[in-house]
Structures are given as structure tokens and as C-alpha cells.
Enzyme design. Structure first.
Site, PDB file in Angstrom:
ATOM      1  N   CYS A 130     -26.934  28.586  -9.809  1.00 11.27           N
ATOM      2  CA  CYS A 130     -28.245  29.104  -9.439  1.00 11.27           C
ATOM      3  C   CYS A 130     -28.415  28.971  -7.921  1.00 11.27           C
ATOM      4  CB  CYS A 130     -29.408  28.393 -10.117  1.00 11.27           C
ATOM      5  SG  CYS A 130     -29.396  28.522 -11.897  1.00 11.27           S
TER       6      CYS A 130
ATOM      7  N   ARG B 123     -23.215  31.765  -6.797  1.00 11.85           N
ATOM      8  CA  ARG B 123     -23.699  30.565  -7.481  1.00 11.85           C
ATOM      9  C   ARG B 123     -24.138  30.850  -8.920  1.00 11.85           C
ATOM     10  NH1 ARG B 123     -24.864  26.562  -3.654  1.00 11.85           N
ATOM     11  NH2 ARG B 123     -26.007  25.416  -5.233  1.00 11.85           N
TER      12      ARG B 123
ATOM     13  N   TRP C 211     -27.647  31.164 -13.142  1.00 15.41           N
ATOM     14  CA  TRP C 211     -26.538  30.888 -14.063  1.00 15.41           C
ATOM     15  C   TRP C 211     -27.178  30.155 -15.230  1.00 15.41           C
ATOM     16  CZ3 TRP C 211     -24.160  26.605 -16.290  1.00 15.41           C
ATOM     17  CH2 TRP C 211     -22.888  26.827 -16.836  1.00 15.41           C
TER      18      TRP C 211
ATOM     19  N   ASN D 212     -33.363  25.208  -9.640  1.00 18.11           N
ATOM     20  CA  ASN D 212     -31.923  25.029  -9.863  1.00 18.11           C
ATOM     21  C   ASN D 212     -31.728  23.640 -10.429  1.00 18.11           C
ATOM     22  OD1 ASN D 212     -29.137  24.896  -9.742  1.00 18.11           O
ATOM     23  ND2 ASN D 212     -29.054  24.604  -7.523  1.00 18.11           N
ATOM     24  N   GLY D 213     -31.014  23.526 -11.544  1.00 17.57           N
ATOM     25  CA  GLY D 213     -30.763  22.220 -12.145  1.00 17.57           C
ATOM     26  C   GLY D 213     -31.154  22.224 -13.605  1.00 17.57           C
TER      27      GLY D 213
ATOM     28  N   GLU E 191      -2.657  24.888 -12.925  1.00 21.22           N
ATOM     29  CA  GLU E 191      -3.469  25.775 -12.090  1.00 21.22           C
ATOM     30  C   GLU E 191      -3.208  27.244 -12.456  1.00 21.22           C
ATOM     31  OE1 GLU E 191      -5.956  25.580 -10.421  1.00 21.22           O
ATOM     32  OE2 GLU E 191      -6.003  27.279  -9.052  1.00 21.22           O
TER      33      GLU E 191
ATOM     34  N   LYS F  81      -6.008  29.884 -13.678  1.00 22.32           N
ATOM     35  CA  LYS F  81      -6.258  31.109 -12.914  1.00 22.32           C
ATOM     36  C   LYS F  81      -6.235  32.323 -13.825  1.00 22.32           C
ATOM     37  CE  LYS F  81      -7.551  30.363 -10.003  1.00 22.32           C
ATOM     38  NZ  LYS F  81      -8.032  29.211  -9.313  1.00 22.32           N
TER      39      LYS F  81
ATOM     40  N   GLU G  40      -9.249  32.330 -16.483  1.00 23.16           N
ATOM     41  CA  GLU G  40     -10.629  32.498 -16.016  1.00 23.16           C
ATOM     42  C   GLU G  40     -10.937  33.911 -15.553  1.00 23.16           C
ATOM     43  OE1 GLU G  40     -11.835  30.171 -12.571  1.00 23.16           O
ATOM     44  OE2 GLU G  40      -9.794  30.205 -11.804  1.00 23.16           O
TER      45      GLU G  40
ATOM     46  N   HIS H  81       6.855  18.982 -29.148  1.00 23.79           N
ATOM     47  CA  HIS H  81       6.116  18.001 -29.945  1.00 23.79           C
ATOM     48  C   HIS H  81       4.938  18.634 -30.684  1.00 23.79           C
ATOM     49  CE1 HIS H  81       8.566  14.763 -28.477  1.00 23.79           C
ATOM     50  NE2 HIS H  81       8.422  15.242 -27.258  1.00 23.79           N
TER      51      HIS H  81
ATOM     52  N   LYS I 263     -19.631  29.781  -8.835  1.00 28.20           N
ATOM     53  CA  LYS I 263     -18.744  29.144  -7.854  1.00 28.20           C
ATOM     54  C   LYS I 263     -19.109  27.688  -7.590  1.00 28.20           C
ATOM     55  CE  LYS I 263     -15.664  29.760  -4.383  1.00 28.20           C
ATOM     56  NZ  LYS I 263     -14.341  29.710  -5.010  1.00 28.20           N
TER      57      LYS I 263
HETATM   58  C1  F6R Z   1     -11.293  27.635 -10.575  1.00 31.92           C
HETATM   59  C2  F6R Z   1     -12.297  26.991  -9.755  1.00 31.92           C
HETATM   60  C3  F6R Z   1     -12.973  25.788 -10.307  1.00 31.92           C
HETATM   61  C4  F6R Z   1     -13.316  24.790  -9.187  1.00 31.92           C
HETATM   62  C5  F6R Z   1     -14.177  23.652  -9.761  1.00 31.92           C
HETATM   63  C6  F6R Z   1     -14.514  22.617  -8.716  1.00 31.92           C
HETATM   64  O1  F6R Z   1     -10.740  28.749  -9.930  1.00 31.92           O
HETATM   65  O2  F6R Z   1     -12.609  27.429  -8.677  1.00 31.92           O
HETATM   66  O3  F6R Z   1     -12.234  25.184 -11.315  1.00 31.92           O
HETATM   67  O4  F6R Z   1     -12.133  24.296  -8.644  1.00 31.92           O
HETATM   68  O5  F6R Z   1     -15.363  24.176 -10.293  1.00 31.92           O
HETATM   69  O6  F6R Z   1     -15.272  23.176  -7.687  1.00 31.92           O
HETATM   70  P1  F6R Z   1     -15.377  22.472  -6.264  1.00 31.92           P
HETATM   71  O7  F6R Z   1     -14.010  22.485  -5.668  1.00 31.92           O
HETATM   72  O8  F6R Z   1     -16.361  23.274  -5.503  1.00 31.92           O
HETATM   73  O9  F6R Z   1     -15.843  21.069  -6.533  1.00 31.92           O
END
Ligand code: F6R
Length: 595
Positions: free
Chosen positions: A2, A27, A75, A99-100, A471, A475, A478, A494, A590
Site C-alpha cells: 500500500c 507497493r 495491496w 497502510n498496515g 532464487e 523467479k 512469481e 529422498h 514490492k
Molecule cells: C522476489 C522478491 C522478494 C523480496 C522480498 C524481500 O523477486 O523481490 O522475494 O526479495 O520481499 O524484500 P526486501 O529485499 O525489500 O526486504
């Protein structure tokens, strides 16, 4: 998670609010709205969907000539994305954005608002009804009364028809900054207003700000006045520019070498650590983070343990804070976060400090809460990252961890000096090698064409390769919505190998020369059961698979930095061919500022 924007005393509030929302759309992007106070009346417009949908709605509105207003991009936490649940919310003469999460919203409704009809399913609406309920003739008192009752996390921006010249803001465990320029401004993120202000104040938890047209006053929740000094900030000249790329994610993958170069240049030869980071040889390091940042921590553990011979625990932040961690004055805690605002990581930092640990943060946003609260900050120099899926910030975080590993090894005398010199040299060259790794894109496009319709994939690797697999898997899932899992290659047999059948996609990350034979056996095991294996490997480590993507050789401890590049590109091109909304994947945001 948000985004809040507010302004007062500006020439035209609507464009300021919309511009702020566009900048903070990362956000949250399931709905958005604004409310402005014009000729004594509050006018609200809100709409499910992106900010663009709100802009379209506003084209039909008239009479939005206002100098004060608030805005929100959402969000969803409580209540699905819809016009009704979108913010702002209104009650009586008050309108607010939030926000929250207000954790005790149900109890508050029961206690104070039994007869009040609500229009939305949000926790937020309770707060605005409380304002109305406690209001007689003083907005600030009603706000203070209300926020003293709220439990959870809340950043609020409030306007009231009876006070057309004042904008009220509150911060409790959710980020909010306020600033003065040509008018006054509030935002969840400095970059949304940095170009408009000359003076910035980061609000702390438990503070209320009252924004008049050209000045700001601060109070605690007991309405005692607080004197604050302005914070430093960088003007952010960022414009939402994708360059020649179709998506921010691709642009940011290509900016990775520069992010690495700048991060290394900023610290390697500057002795910044020597001046500020006084840590005695500890009994253990903790690395704490979420998501991709946690995955860089998995790499960090191996680098630190190899170089310092000190054990390292890597924890996801959401678990760390409730696990009664065995942290003390002799176990430094390293928090990694691109945004510097991730709620779980911030809470973990505070928990670590409470337990007496020295804290080091690796953060990409200088003005963030995590940066300002940790004992030492290593700022990654990735620049603003817009795509929700991280790429260049991830690359810069890896570089920061290599720098820290080398620094600690030098400080504690735990690694061979010649080896450390070699690593430093390799680190100054790393951006070039990562840049060369980008040369695989044409091959990746072909592979993506073949993989675009798969419904699942497994990522495997050993050692550093497992960290890269974790990772890679995140990637792809998501942004393409393909079900993916990452496994330590030796673990497949296993249990999970029972899922392998003809045509199942397995991506194998071969980061460690000395483990190539072991990984080859695991590749053979899945291939003999029908899997189609794509191997990512460096030039000197030959591996047999259905398709092989080769990246240039690099120092063995830095292999994830080059090998992640083809996997980022593969995820991008598969998602693109599937027609996914790459920069804003569904259900994500994000900056994750709720628990
Ligand atoms: C995946 C991604 C998330 C962030 C996670 C932590 O592509 O971007 O998994 O890595 O939400 O976010 P930060 O680094 O902002 O604490």
C-alpha cells in the site's frame, strides 16, 4: 505494501496525488483512490485496478480543483480488491487512507461501533468511524484518541471538512515520511516526493504530524509536542523509463553489472568498514532476510564460512523474530533488504538489537527504516528497482555479501592474504563477467519458446548451486505462475523424484567445479526417469544435459552472480511468452510492510 500520498498548499492537488501514486504503484496495485478537499467538501474517487483505471475515472470528474488531498494504492489484506474496499474511507467529516493492519478492528467495532453500518470489508474503515465517533470540535484530539486504541501497524493520512487547511499523518510500524517544498507532502516512500521537497522528516513510530500549507508540527500520541530535525535525503530524478526494453524487469537485469560495479567501487577501496564497523571476532553470524534477499543470505553463509571459519545461521525474518533466537552481544546480525522497509526484516532487526546484537544492514534505500535503525549500513548501489521481481538489487546484495566476507576475513586474519587479494581483484572485474553472461539471451529465448507451456519445473543444485536454484525457482514461479520447487540435488531421491516423469523440466545449477560429478549423477538420475534437463554451468565445468547454458568462468565463490543471469532471463522470457504481467505479478507488491 500500500502506498500513501498526501499534499497540502499545492497549486493543484490531483496531479500531485496521481503522480505520487504512479511512483508508488509498486507497493500495491489492486485498487487506488484519492480524496481532495474542495470548497469545504471532500470529494473521493476510487477504483479497482491499476492507477491508470483511476485516472480514467477522474477524466469524468469535474470540480476537482483542490490544494489539499490524500491518495492510496492498495495491496489487499482485509477484503478483496474492489471499489468498495479501495481507500480512501470516509465517516462523517473525516476521510482517511491507511497502510498496515489494524489487528484489533473486530474488538473495536464491538466495543465502540456496534450500531455503525460499514460499507467495506476492511480493517481500515473502523479507524475512520472511530475518528467520527470521538470528534466534537478538535480533529487532532479525535486522531490522538483513536490511534491510542489501535493495535497493529498503521500509517494514516487524514483530512477533515472542518479543517480545510490541515493534513494529519500518523505513523506506527508502517513507513511514512513528510516534507516541505512548495506546499507540504506526505508519502510512504521518499522517492514519491523527493523532487518536490527541500526538507524531509522521517516519521518515527508513535508520531502524529500536522501538515499546514508551509510548515509541519509533530506530536506524540499523548499530544505532547515533539521537536524533530530534518533528515538527509537524495533527490530522486528517476522517471518511470523502460529505455528500449519492453519491461522494467529486463532493463533491470541489464543494469545488474552496473549495480555490482557501483556497489563494489563504493566500498572495496574506501576502507569505510575500518572506520565504522567495529566487530570483535564473533562466535556466530546471523543473516536474516525474506524472499530473494534470504536467498542471497544462503550464498553469504557459504562465503562467510569459507573465509572466516565462523558458523553462520541464515534465517527467514518472519521465523526469526518468533523463534527466541540465540542472539547476543557476540553474534552480529546481518539484515538484507532491498526496500529497507520489509516488516518482518525490520522486526527482526529490532529483536536482534533488543538482545544486544550488533546489527549490520545491506539495504538499497538510504532513507529506509532498516537503514536508519541498524548500527552499520552497507548501501547497495542498484538504484531504484521498479519491477516487483528483484534482479539487479539481488545482484548488488550478493556483491555486498562478498565485500563483507572479505572484510571480516581480513579483520579476523582467517583467510590467506594472497587468496583475499585474488578475490578483491575478481570482485572489481565481476561486473564485466556478469555483463558477458548476458550474452546468452538469444539462446535463452529459444529455450523459453520450448518451455513456455510447461506447468511445473524443478531447480536443483549443490552448495552455492542450491542457493542459485532457490532464487531461480522463485523467479520463475512469481512472474510466470508455473509451479516451481528448488531442491538440494542430492535430496531429490529422498521423495521428490517420484514426481519426475517423461518431459518434466529440471534446471540444474552447476556452480561448483568440485561438485560437478555429484551433480552429474543427480542429473542422470532424473534424466533416466524422463526429465528434460537444462544445465547452467561455467565454461570450465563440463556437464551433460539436454540443453546447456554456459556462462563465463568467475572466482568460484562468486559463481551465483553469473549463473543467476540466464535463469533471470529464462524466467522473463517464459513469462513474456505466456503473456504475464511481468513487472506487476498478481498478488504481489514490492515493499512488504505487513507481517
Ligand atoms: C522476489 C522478491 C522478494 C523480496 C522480498 C524481500 O523477486 O523481490 O522475494 O526479495 O520481499 O524484500 P526486501 O529485499 O525489500 O526486504
Amino acid at each position: 505494501m500500500c502506498g500513501i500520498i498526501g499534499c497540502n498548499g499545492v497549486e493543484a492537488a490531483v496531479p500531485v496525488l496521481i503522480n505520487g501514486l504512479e511512483r508508488m504503484e509498486y507497493r500495491g496495485y489492486d485498487s487506488s483512490g484519492i480524496a481532495v478537499l474542495s470548497q469545504g467538501k471532500i470529494i473521493t474517487e476510487k477504483k479497482k485496478g491499476r492507477v491508470a483505471a483511476l485516472v480514467k475515472r477522474l477524466e469524468q470528474s469535474t470540480n476537482l480543483d483542490a490544494q489539499i488531498g490524500i491518495g492510496h494504492t492498495r495491496w489487499a489484506t482485509h477484503g478483496k480488491p474492489s471499489d468498495e474496499n479501495a481507500h480512501p474511507h470516509q465517516s462523517g467529516k473525516f476521510t482517511l487512507v491507511h497502510n498496515g493492519i489494524i489487528e484489533n478492528h473486530a474488538e473495536l467495532k464491538e466495543q465502540y461501533l456496534k450500531l455503525t453500518k460499514t460499507k467495506s470489508d476492511t480493517d481500515t474503515e473502523i479507524a475512520v468511524h472511530l475518528l467520527n465517533r470521538f470528534y466534537s470540535d478538535n480533529c487532532l484530539e479525535a486522531i490522538a484518541h483513536t490511534v491510542r486504541l489501535l493495535k497493529g501497524s498503521f500509517a494514516l493520512a487524514v483530512i477533515c471538512e472542518d479543517e480545510p487547511d490541515r493534513l494529519f499523518c500518523v505513523r506506527q510500524a508502517s513507513p511514512l515520511v513528510v516534507g516541505i517544498g512548495d506546499g507540504t507532502f506526505a508519502a510512504s516512500d521518499t522517492s514519491a516526493i523527493s523532487e518536490k521537497i527541500h526538507t524531509l522528516y522521517r516519521m518515527n513510530d508513535g508520531e502524529i504530524a500536522v501538515l499546514s500549507k508551509d510548515s509541519i508540527e509533530f506530536f506524540d500520541f499523548g499530544l505532547n509536542k515533539i521537536t524533530k530535525t530534518p533528515d538527509e535525503f537524495e533527490k530522486n530524478s528517476y522517471t518511470a523509463d523502460k529505455g528500449n526494453c519492453e519491461h522494467f524487469m529486463l532493463k533491470e537485469i541489464y543494469e545488474q553489472p552496473e549495480a555490482i560495479r557501483k556497489t563494489v567501487d563504493a566500498y572495496l577501496n574506501e576502507n569505510v568498514f575500518d572506520l565504522q564497523l567495529k566487530i570483535e571476532k564473533p562466535e556466530r553470524f546471523y543473516i536474516v532476510a525474506c524472499g530473494s534477499a534470504y536467498h542471497t543470505g544462503l550464498v553469504g553463509r557459504q562465503v562467510f564460512e569459507r573465509l572466516t571459519k565462523i558458523p553462520v545461521s541464515v534465517e527467514t525474518a518472519s521465523e526469526f523474530r518468533y523463534s527466541r533466537p540465540l542472539v547476543n552481544g557476540n553474534t552480529p546480525v546481518i539484515i538484507i533488504s532491498q526496500s529497507g522497509e520489509t516488516a518482518d526484516s525490520l522486526a527482526a532487526l529490532r529483536e536482534a538489537k533488543k538482545r544486544g546484537a550488533k546489527t549490520v544492514s545491506i539495504v538499497n534505500v538510504k532513507e529506509s527504516s532498516i537503514a536508519s535503525e541498524s548500527d552499520f549500513v552497507l548501501l547497495t548501489k542498484a538504484g531504484p528497482e521498479i519491477a516487483v521481481a528483484t534482479t539487479k538489487a539481488y545482484g548488488a546484495q550478493l556483491a555486498a555479501l562478498y565485500l563483507l566476507g572479505i572484510y571480516f576475513a581480513e579483520a579476523f586474519g582467517t583467510a590467506d592474504k594472497n587468496e583475499l587479494e585474488k578475490m578483491k581483484k575478481a570482485l572489481t572485474e565481476l561486473h564485466k563477467t556478469v555483463s558477458a553472461a548476458l550474452g546468452c539471451e538469444e539462446l535463452i529465448k529459444e529455450i523459453a519458446q520450448r518451455l513456455k507451456d510447461i506447468d511445473r519445473a524443478y531447480f536443483i543444485g549443490r552448495g552455492l548451486g542450491f542457493a542459485a536454484a532457490a532464487e531461480g525457482s522463485l523467479k520463475l514461479k512469481e512472474i510466470s505462475y508455473i509451479h516451481c520447487e528448488a531442491y538440494a540435488a542430492g535430496e531429490m531421491k529422498h521423495g521428490t523424484i517420484s514426481l519426475i516423469e517423461k518431459g518434466t523440466t529440471v534446471v540444474a545449477m552447476n556452480t561448483q567445479k568440485e561438485l560437478t560429478h555429484k551433480l552429474q549423477s543427480n542429473i542422470d538420475e532424473v534424466r533416466s526417469r524422463g526429465a528434460r534437463v537444462i544445465a547452467v554451468t561455467s565454461a570450465e565445468s563440463k556437464i551433460d544435459a539436454d540443453e546447456t547454458i554456459t556462462v563465463p568462468e568467475v572466482h568460484p565463490l562468486f559463481a551465483v552472480s553469473t549463473q543467476i543471469v540466464p535463469v533471470q532471463l529464462l524466467s522473463y522470457h517464459i513469462a513474456r511468452l505466456r503473456g504475464c504481467d511481468i513487472d506487476k505479478p498478481r498478488n504481489l507488491a514490492k515493499s512488504v510492510t505487513v507481517e
